[in-house]
Design a protein around this motif. Structure first.
Motif, mmCIF file in Angstrom:
data_model
loop_
_atom_site.group_PDB
_atom_site.id
_atom_site.type_symbol
_atom_site.label_atom_id
_atom_site.label_comp_id
_atom_site.label_asym_id
_atom_site.label_seq_id
_atom_site.Cartn_x
_atom_site.Cartn_y
_atom_site.Cartn_z
ATOM 1 N N ARG A 23 3.668 1.168 5.701
ATOM 2 C CA ARG A 23 3.169 2.546 5.659
ATOM 3 C C ARG A 23 3.587 3.319 6.915
ATOM 4 N N ALA A 24 3.450 2.673 8.079
ATOM 5 C CA ALA A 24 3.838 3.341 9.323
ATOM 6 C C ALA A 24 5.330 3.627 9.351
ATOM 7 N N LYS A 25 6.113 2.700 8.841
ATOM 8 C CA LYS A 25 7.568 2.892 8.809
ATOM 9 C C LYS A 25 7.943 4.039 7.893
ATOM 10 N N ARG A 26 7.312 4.130 6.737
ATOM 11 C CA ARG A 26 7.625 5.197 5.784
ATOM 12 C C ARG A 26 7.206 6.558 6.330
ATOM 13 N N GLN A 27 6.085 6.594 7.017
ATOM 14 C CA GLN A 27 5.613 7.872 7.557
ATOM 15 C C GLN A 27 6.498 8.374 8.690
ATOM 16 N N GLN A 28 7.154 7.480 9.397
ATOM 17 C CA GLN A 28 8.026 7.874 10.492
ATOM 18 C C GLN A 28 9.427 8.252 10.033
ATOM 19 N N MET A 29 9.738 7.999 8.789
ATOM 20 C CA MET A 29 11.064 8.336 8.283
ATOM 21 C C MET A 29 11.208 9.846 8.192
ATOM 22 N N PRO A 30 12.353 10.397 8.585
ATOM 23 C CA PRO A 30 12.538 11.856 8.506
ATOM 24 C C PRO A 30 12.572 12.325 7.056
ATOM 25 N N CYS A 31 12.136 13.559 6.853
ATOM 26 C CA CYS A 31 12.157 14.199 5.520
ATOM 27 C C CYS A 31 11.308 13.440 4.515
ATOM 28 N N THR A 32 10.267 12.755 4.975
ATOM 29 C CA THR A 32 9.373 12.036 4.077
ATOM 30 C C THR A 32 7.982 12.634 4.178
ATOM 31 N N THR A 33 7.433 13.064 3.060
ATOM 32 C CA THR A 33 6.106 13.666 3.026
ATOM 33 C C THR A 33 5.073 12.649 2.567
ATOM 34 N N SER A 34 3.810 13.008 2.760
ATOM 35 C CA SER A 34 2.729 12.112 2.340
ATOM 36 C C SER A 34 2.705 11.939 0.833
ATOM 37 N N ASN A 35 3.147 12.962 0.092
ATOM 38 C CA ASN A 35 3.188 12.860 -1.370
ATOM 39 C C ASN A 35 4.223 11.839 -1.836
ATOM 40 N N GLN A 36 5.244 11.581 -0.999
ATOM 41 C CA GLN A 36 6.234 10.578 -1.341
ATOM 42 C C GLN A 36 5.807 9.180 -0.902
ATOM 43 N N VAL A 37 5.044 9.096 0.183
ATOM 44 C CA VAL A 37 4.614 7.795 0.691
ATOM 45 C C VAL A 37 3.539 7.188 -0.201
ATOM 46 N N SER A 38 2.614 8.003 -0.689
ATOM 47 C CA SER A 38 1.460 7.492 -1.438
ATOM 48 C C SER A 38 1.859 6.728 -2.700
ATOM 49 N N PRO A 39 2.705 7.278 -3.589
ATOM 50 C CA PRO A 39 3.070 6.491 -4.786
ATOM 51 C C PRO A 39 3.796 5.199 -4.434
ATOM 52 N N TYR A 40 4.646 5.269 -3.408
ATOM 53 C CA TYR A 40 5.394 4.077 -3.006
ATOM 54 C C TYR A 40 4.436 2.983 -2.533
ATOM 55 N N MET A 41 3.486 3.350 -1.690
ATOM 56 C CA MET A 41 2.539 2.370 -1.167
ATOM 57 C C MET A 41 1.554 1.902 -2.232
ATOM 58 N N SER A 42 1.206 2.793 -3.138
ATOM 59 C CA SER A 42 0.264 2.418 -4.192
ATOM 60 C C SER A 42 0.811 1.279 -5.036
ATOM 61 N N ASN A 43 2.106 1.332 -5.360
ATOM 62 C CA ASN A 43 2.730 0.267 -6.148
ATOM 63 C C ASN A 43 2.721 -1.048 -5.384
ATOM 64 N N LEU A 44 3.028 -1.010 -4.086
ATOM 65 C CA LEU A 44 3.062 -2.236 -3.295
ATOM 66 C C LEU A 44 1.662 -2.810 -3.112
ATOM 67 N N VAL A 45 0.666 -1.944 -2.879
ATOM 68 C CA VAL A 45 -0.712 -2.424 -2.707
ATOM 69 C C VAL A 45 -1.223 -3.069 -3.995
ATOM 70 N N THR A 46 -0.932 -2.440 -5.115
ATOM 71 C CA THR A 46 -1.349 -3.022 -6.404
ATOM 72 C C THR A 46 -0.727 -4.391 -6.605
ATOM 73 N N CYS A 47 0.569 -4.514 -6.302
ATOM 74 C CA CYS A 47 1.247 -5.807 -6.431
ATOM 75 C C CYS A 47 0.618 -6.840 -5.501
ATOM 76 N N ALA A 48 0.327 -6.447 -4.252
ATOM 77 C CA ALA A 48 -0.292 -7.380 -3.303
ATOM 78 C C ALA A 48 -1.664 -7.837 -3.777
ATOM 79 N N ASN A 49 -2.436 -6.934 -4.378
ATOM 80 C CA ASN A 49 -3.753 -7.320 -4.904
ATOM 81 C C ASN A 49 -3.619 -8.307 -6.057
#
Length: 556
Positions: A23-49
């Protein structure tokens, strides 16, 4: 702050730390908004659960990153048992690979990841194709290094994919393409134990064939062409030409074969046995292929006047050695590939119990389960061909499933006894009927009749109450629907049936195999009643004999 920096410098150990860093890496990427980070992380969190639930570690902090190694197969079976669609399963498996990739980039080192890196380097060197990544995943999960990967591992992968619902044609094509890709990339020195030649042993002796023998072959084939043109003989000339030339060329390549001048000298018992061993051991021909080649040449020997005075009684026993497998072996192979009809027949009942257990019949899950229940009833209970099922239409200019009065004066429509009693009391009574036009049927023959009575209550409720809700603002004439709107397609129905049979029957089978399972069940109960089986399957009697009992008739 220093502790946080030091923690991020060290490699992550559990899934919670890994997700935090991603999450920290994605948020630090240039031209990346929170709306783009959330779906990406949601998929990974669901898989981890899902991984944590599968391993029963309860929390993400207790789930080690090392547990991700080799978990794809177990996770796939777990998700299928939970009722997830094939698309969702593939999405979660992809998320596992993403987690592994991020863990490696953060410095996590594990022997399995190093092995996966070696396989990924090989994937980059060969020409990519569908199915290669699953071979690599299979090798990594079994801890097989490329230098130790052999034909047995490739066969085990094929058995695994076949049990997961892939066709034999798909498995054979991917295995052949993988071997060819390894060969074309000049990686044979890496795969020391894998046969990557990709080419069969060529036929020897063609260039050494004496001119006299070539002329004799031409004379024999010219006689065959005249018989075929006069309709006195039915045989494939081009295939016979190949078989005869290959046999003669092989005999010429044997010691002393250069002295042969006529086909009569070729047709000897020792020559034939040597040719059979060459086809079997060098060319890797199947039993049926060897028998077909020998049968075609034997047919030529029987009809050509030149060979009538010679005794070729030894030829037929050689053919019989390579006839197709006995019926018991053939049935055993079918049994392993198919799901017994007794198990298939229980699937609609299990689905109906699961549907009735849901409290809200108009919830999304309940409505789609009813949709699938009617679909499986059509395939299993009514034994309607899969082509007709996905082409079912309940509206439009030419619906083929509808509720209405029975057409009068149509002798082709068979009226069941239960419907006949109702018609005697109420001549204008309405029933659920079907009529599949030639364009809808697999054999291009029209079929019509009454919808099975046990399906009618579910079908009525689905068409009148559930289907309009599933469609919403969209419109289609088809009875069965796509999850994203519109009508279902043949490919989507196949994927759905694979998921449903795996979840409710314990084995994934394709829609077309359901009728084959019923034919085996019928022939075990009524071995000689082929005509009734043809009527149930909407087929002609010769077609039933050719499709379902051809193995017994050939061997007999």
């Amino acid at each position: 702050m220093k502790k946080i920096i030091e923690a991020f410098r060290s490699a992550p150990d559990n899934l919670r730390d890994l997700l935090t860093r991603i999450r920290a890496k994605r948020q630090q990427m240039p031209c990346t908004t929170s709306n783009q980070v959330s779906p990406y992380m949601s998929n990974l969190v669901t898989c981890a659960n899902h991984v944590a639930r599968l391993l029963k570690t309860r929390t993400l902090e207790s789930t080690k990153i090392a547990n991700l190694f080799g978990i794809e197969g177990r996770l796939e079976q777990y998700l299928i048992r939970r009722g997830f669609s094939r698309f969702t399963v593939q999405n979660r498996l992809s998320a596992v690979r993403v987690l592994v990739s991020h863990a490696s980039s953060f410095g996590f080192d594990h022997a399995s990841f190093r092995l996966a890196a070696e396989w990924n380097r090989i994937l980059k060197l060969i020409r990519p194709r569908i199915g290669f990544s699953t071979i690599v995943a299979f090798a990594v999960s079994n801890k097989v290094h490329p230098s130790k990967f052999d034909d047995s591992h490739l066969e085990e992968w094929g058995v695994m994919k076949f049990r997961q619902g892939r066709s034999q044609l798909y498995v054979s094509a991917v295995k052949a393409a993988f071997r060819n890709a390894i060969r074309d990339a000049n990686l044979g020195s890496v795969f020391l134990r894998l046969n990557v030649s990709g080419q069969k042993v060529p036929y020897p002796g063609r260039d050494k064939m004496p001119p006299a023998l070539r002329s004799d072959i031409r004379r024999i084939l010219a006689w065959v062409r005249r018989q075929v043109s006069n309709k006195r003989l039915r045989i494939n000339i081009s295939v016979l030409t190949r078989d005869l030339i290959v046999l003669c060329a092989h005999v010429v390549s044997l010691p002393g074969g250069a002295k042969i001048r006529t086909v009569d000298q070729v047709l000897r018992k020792d020559h034939l046995r040597s040719y059979i061993q060459f086809l079997k051991n060098k060319r890797n021909c199947k039993r049926s292929s060897i028998a077909s080649r020998l049968t075609r040449i034997h047919t030529l020997i029987q009809v050509h006047p030149r060979f009538r005075k010679r005794d070729f009684s030894w030829w037929t026993p050689e053919i019989r050695k390579y006839r197709p497998d006995p019926p018991s072996t053939f049935k055993e192979r079918r049994r392993q590939r198919l799901l017994a009809y007794e198990e298939l027949a229980n699937i609609p009942a299990r689905m109906e119990r699961a549907w009735q257990a849901l409290q809200d019949p108009f919830s999304s899950r309940a409505m789609w389960l009813l949709h699938d229940l009617v679909l499986m009833h059509m395939l299993i209970s009514a034994l309607i061909p899969s082509r007709c099922v996905w082409r079912c239409r309940v509206s439009g200019p030419r619906p083929n499933v509808w509720r209405g009065p029975v057409p009068k004066g149509d002798a082709r429509l068979a009226i069941p006894k239960s419907a006949d009693r109702i018609l005697q009391a109420q001549p204008d009574a309405e029933f659920w009927l079907f009529r599949f036009y030639p364009s809808d049927a697999p054999n291009l023959k029209e079929a019509q009749g009454f919808v099975l009575s046990e399906i009618v209550p579910l079908l009525e409720f689905y068409v009148e109450q559930v289907r309009p809700r599933l469609l919403g603002s969209k419109h289609t004439n088809q009875l069965f629907l796509h999850r994203r709107g519109g009508g279902i397609t043949c490919k989507l129905m196949r994927a759905r049936v694979l998921n449903l049979t795996q979840h409710f029957g314990g084995k994934a089978v394709v829609p077309g195999s359901i009728r084959e399972s019923f034919s085996d069940y019928w022939l075990e109960s009524c071995p000689d009643d082929f005509q009734s089986l043809a009527d149930v399957l909407w087929m002609e009697l010769p077609s039933v004999l050719r499709k379902y009992v051809h193995a017994e008739t050939i061997v007999a």
